[in-house]
Design a protein around this motif. Structure first.
Motif, PDB file in Angstrom:
ATOM      1  N   TYR A 126       0.840  -1.207   0.000  1.00 39.96           N
ATOM      2  CA  TYR A 126       0.000   0.000   0.000  1.00 39.96           C
ATOM      3  C   TYR A 126       0.873   1.255   0.000  1.00 39.96           C
ATOM      4  CZ  TYR A 126      -3.015   3.675   1.873  1.00 39.96           C
ATOM      5  OH  TYR A 126      -3.669   4.859   2.079  1.00 39.96           O
ATOM      6  N   ARG A 129      -0.675  -7.977  13.023  1.00 33.94           N
ATOM      7  CA  ARG A 129      -1.289  -8.001  11.700  1.00 33.94           C
ATOM      8  C   ARG A 129      -0.193  -7.679  10.674  1.00 33.94           C
ATOM      9  NH1 ARG A 129      -5.869  -3.431  10.634  1.00 33.94           N
ATOM     10  NH2 ARG A 129      -4.020  -2.247  10.168  1.00 33.94           N
ATOM     11  N   ARG A 142      -0.432   5.483  16.776  1.00 33.20           N
ATOM     12  CA  ARG A 142      -0.837   6.187  15.553  1.00 33.20           C
ATOM     13  C   ARG A 142      -1.269   7.609  15.900  1.00 33.20           C
ATOM     14  NH1 ARG A 142       1.112   2.245  13.946  1.00 33.20           N
ATOM     15  NH2 ARG A 142       0.390   0.731  12.397  1.00 33.20           N
TER      16      ARG A 142
HETATM   17  O1  LIG Z   1      -9.510  -4.202  14.836  1.00 40.59           O
HETATM   18  C1  LIG Z   1      -8.415  -3.615  14.852  1.00 40.59           C
HETATM   19  C2  LIG Z   1      -8.066  -2.648  13.865  1.00 40.59           C
HETATM   20  C3  LIG Z   1      -6.810  -2.058  13.945  1.00 40.59           C
HETATM   21  N1  LIG Z   1      -5.947  -2.386  14.950  1.00 40.59           N
HETATM   22  C4  LIG Z   1      -4.627  -1.728  15.014  1.00 40.59           C
HETATM   23  O2  LIG Z   1      -4.834  -0.339  15.065  1.00 40.59           O
HETATM   24  C5  LIG Z   1      -3.775   0.355  14.390  1.00 40.59           C
HETATM   25  C6  LIG Z   1      -4.381   1.242  13.325  1.00 40.59           C
HETATM   26  O3  LIG Z   1      -4.941   0.409  12.316  1.00 40.59           O
HETATM   27  P1  LIG Z   1      -5.948   0.939  11.201  1.00 40.59           P
HETATM   28  O4  LIG Z   1      -6.988   1.785  11.834  1.00 40.59           O
HETATM   29  O5  LIG Z   1      -6.378  -0.224  10.369  1.00 40.59           O
HETATM   30  O6  LIG Z   1      -5.041   1.928  10.339  1.00 40.59           O
HETATM   31  P2  LIG Z   1      -3.597   1.714   9.663  1.00 40.59           P
HETATM   32  O7  LIG Z   1      -3.337   0.300   9.295  1.00 40.59           O
HETATM   33  O8  LIG Z   1      -2.600   2.411  10.544  1.00 40.59           O
HETATM   34  O9  LIG Z   1      -3.788   2.473   8.280  1.00 40.59           O
HETATM   35  C7  LIG Z   1      -4.528   3.679   8.176  1.00 40.59           C
HETATM   36  O10 LIG Z   1      -3.646   4.747   8.334  1.00 40.59           O
HETATM   37  C8  LIG Z   1      -2.647   4.817   7.333  1.00 40.59           C
HETATM   38  C9  LIG Z   1      -1.791   6.039   7.624  1.00 40.59           C
HETATM   39  O11 LIG Z   1      -1.071   5.872   8.826  1.00 40.59           O
HETATM   40  C10 LIG Z   1      -3.347   4.940   5.982  1.00 40.59           C
HETATM   41  O12 LIG Z   1      -2.431   5.075   4.972  1.00 40.59           O
HETATM   42  C11 LIG Z   1      -4.271   3.770   5.710  1.00 40.59           C
HETATM   43  O13 LIG Z   1      -4.972   3.970   4.490  1.00 40.59           O
HETATM   44  C12 LIG Z   1      -5.250   3.685   6.826  1.00 40.59           C
HETATM   45  O14 LIG Z   1      -6.044   2.509   6.674  1.00 40.59           O
HETATM   46  C13 LIG Z   1      -2.875  -0.743  13.819  1.00 40.59           C
HETATM   47  O15 LIG Z   1      -1.828  -0.958  14.715  1.00 40.59           O
HETATM   48  C14 LIG Z   1      -3.758  -1.993  13.804  1.00 40.59           C
HETATM   49  O16 LIG Z   1      -3.062  -3.198  13.940  1.00 40.59           O
HETATM   50  C15 LIG Z   1      -6.280  -3.319  15.910  1.00 40.59           C
HETATM   51  O17 LIG Z   1      -5.495  -3.625  16.799  1.00 40.59           O
HETATM   52  N2  LIG Z   1      -7.524  -3.908  15.841  1.00 40.59           N
END
Ligand SMILES: O=c1ccn([C@@H]2O[C@H](COP(=O)(O)OP(=O)(O)O[C@H]3O[C@H](CO)[C@@H](O)[C@H](O)[C@H]3O)[C@@H](O)[C@H]2O)c(=O)[nH]1
Ligand SMILES: NC(=O)c1ccc[n+]([C@@H]2O[C@H](COP(=O)([O-])OP(=O)(O)OC[C@H]3O[C@@H](n4cnc5c(N)ncnc54)[C@H](O)[C@@H]3O)[C@@H](O)[C@H]2O)c1
Length: 330
Positions: A142, A283, A222
């Motif tokens: 990505y 993940r 994040r």
């Molecule tokens: O059910 C869940 C969903 C997410 N996470 C964690 O939460 C964090 C944030 O995950 P997520 O909300 O899926 O966002 P990212 O994977 O960080 O990606 C987002 O943020 C990025 C920028 O940082 C963008 O580029 C992407 O398009 C956008 O999906 C990560 O550590 C995940 O592993 C969990 O633990 N449980």
């Protein structure tokens, strides 16, 4: 001075459309294939062209008919772990199709481009916050698919004379404070969306993906930016380009990180609901921590965020989720 918004029926694009309309633009055109977006996310005064951004004939016709001056390109595939399991799809959707779109924009004389990039271009930075001049080193397809698009846009701008702002979004969350739009993808994977669904009883539990990261509590960190603040960043970027400003690459975040466990705690507190949390394995494709160096956009464009408050962001997300349930759109 019409603006073409690709992916305008999606989560962030629909907030950009609302921001343009709120700012008095009456010449907003959306192109969207409705693969993850919704026509009902758009206000009635907006022209929606249903189609693919890589359909060069359709895009050229749209640009000509509406005398498009600026392009805001949101349309993409966005799920990091999916990009790991299906990288070729992501390179097609995000890189190959962006190439086709930019080629059409150049041929049709579009003057300005705003591009939705991502913090994922930085990969796994050793320290946070990350400034824009940190070397890019994406760790998932990505992020690479977006970085290649950044390069194409910069090269094409130099060769063909359009100007651009590349916005590297950090984690986008929340909803329109007036309740007109929000994150509506039923099976979205974003943490705050998933957690609000768990709080409202639409999911049985929430998985925390990894508790052994080198972060203070072991879960990933994040930088969560509210979606209307992000849309506002696009508006100031557009004004900058229209005023003859230079091409820029800017982070969009608040400069503060929250861990997955901290976010869950906020969702439970703000919603007043408890839900099951499972500590699960990591993940694929997740960096441990990513926080924006957030000064440049404020200094260069005078962007002033209005919603830098995680409690408020979570409240908006809960209200939107609730509205989706009531409208039978989950
Ligand atoms: O059910 C869940 C969903 C997410 N996470 C964690 O939460 C964090 C944030 O995950 P997520 O909300 O899926 O966002 P990212 O994977 O960080 O990606 C987002 O943020 C990025 C920028 O940082 C963008 O580029 C992407 O398009 C956008 O999906 C990560 O550590 C995940 O592993 C969990 O633990 N449980
Ligand atoms: N959500 C985040 O946290 C986040 C973070 C960083 C960057 N971004 C970027 O922001 C942009 C918008 O993301 P979003 O969260 O609003 O996602 P979204 O899935 O809600 O919106 C994407 C929109 O683009 C449309 N689309 C997809 N492919 C298309 C194509 N080939 N032709 C026409 N329309 C197409 C979809 O139907 C949808 O309406 C993406 O470029 C994404 O990479 C998002």
């Amino acid at each position: 001075m019409a603006v073409l918004v690709t992916g305008g029926a999606g989560y962030i694009g629909s907030h950009m459309v609302l921001a343009l309309i709120d700012a008095g633009h009456d010449d907003v055109v959306v192109i969207d294939d409705l693969s993850t977006g919704f026509d009902w996310a758009l206000p009635p005064e907006v022209t929606l062209v249903v189609g693919d951004v890589a359909d060069q004939e359709l895009v050229a016709k749209t640009i000509r008919e509406h005398e498009i001056e600026a392009l805001a390109h949101f349309a993409a595939r966005i799920v990091v772990p999916d990009s790991v399991t299906d990288p070729l799809h992501y390179y097609l959707a995000n890189t190959v199709k962006t190439r086709a779109l930019i080629e059409t924009a150049v041929q049709e004389g579009v003057k300005h481009v705003i591009f939705s990039s991502t913090a994922a271009v930085y990969g796994e930075p050793e320290t946070v916050p990350v400034p824009e001049n940190l070397a890019t080193n994406p760790i998932n397809p990505y992020g690479r698919s977006k970085l290649m698009s950044e390069w194409m846009i910069a090269d094409a701008a130099k060769a063909h004379g359009f100007s651009y702002v590349i916005l590297r979004y950090f984690n986008v969350a929340g909803a329109d404070p007036r309740g007109r739009s929000g994150q509506s993808t039923p099976n979205a994977t974003h943490l705050i969306k998933v957690a609000t669904q768990a709080a409202l009883g639409q999911r049985t539990h929430l998985d925390v993906y990894g508790t052994d990261y080198p972060t203070p509590d072991g879960s990933c960190l994040r930088d969560y930016i509210q979606v209307s603040d992000l849309a506002e960043a696009h508006l100031v970027a557009l004004n900058h380009l229209r005023g003859g400003g230079d091409s820029l690459t800017l982070n969009c975040g608040y400069g503060r990180g929250y861990s997955v466990l901290e976010v869950i705690e906020v969702v439970k507190r703000v919603s007043g609901k408890d839900f099951e949390v499972r500590l699960s394995p990591r993940r694929a494709g997740d960096p441990a921590q990513i926080v924006a160096g957030a000064d440049r956009i404020r200094n260069e464009l005078g962007w002033v965020p209005k919603h830098d408050d995680l409690d408020g962001i979570v409240r908006q997300a809960l209200d939107w989720e609730d509205a989706l349930v009531k409208r039978n759109r989950v």
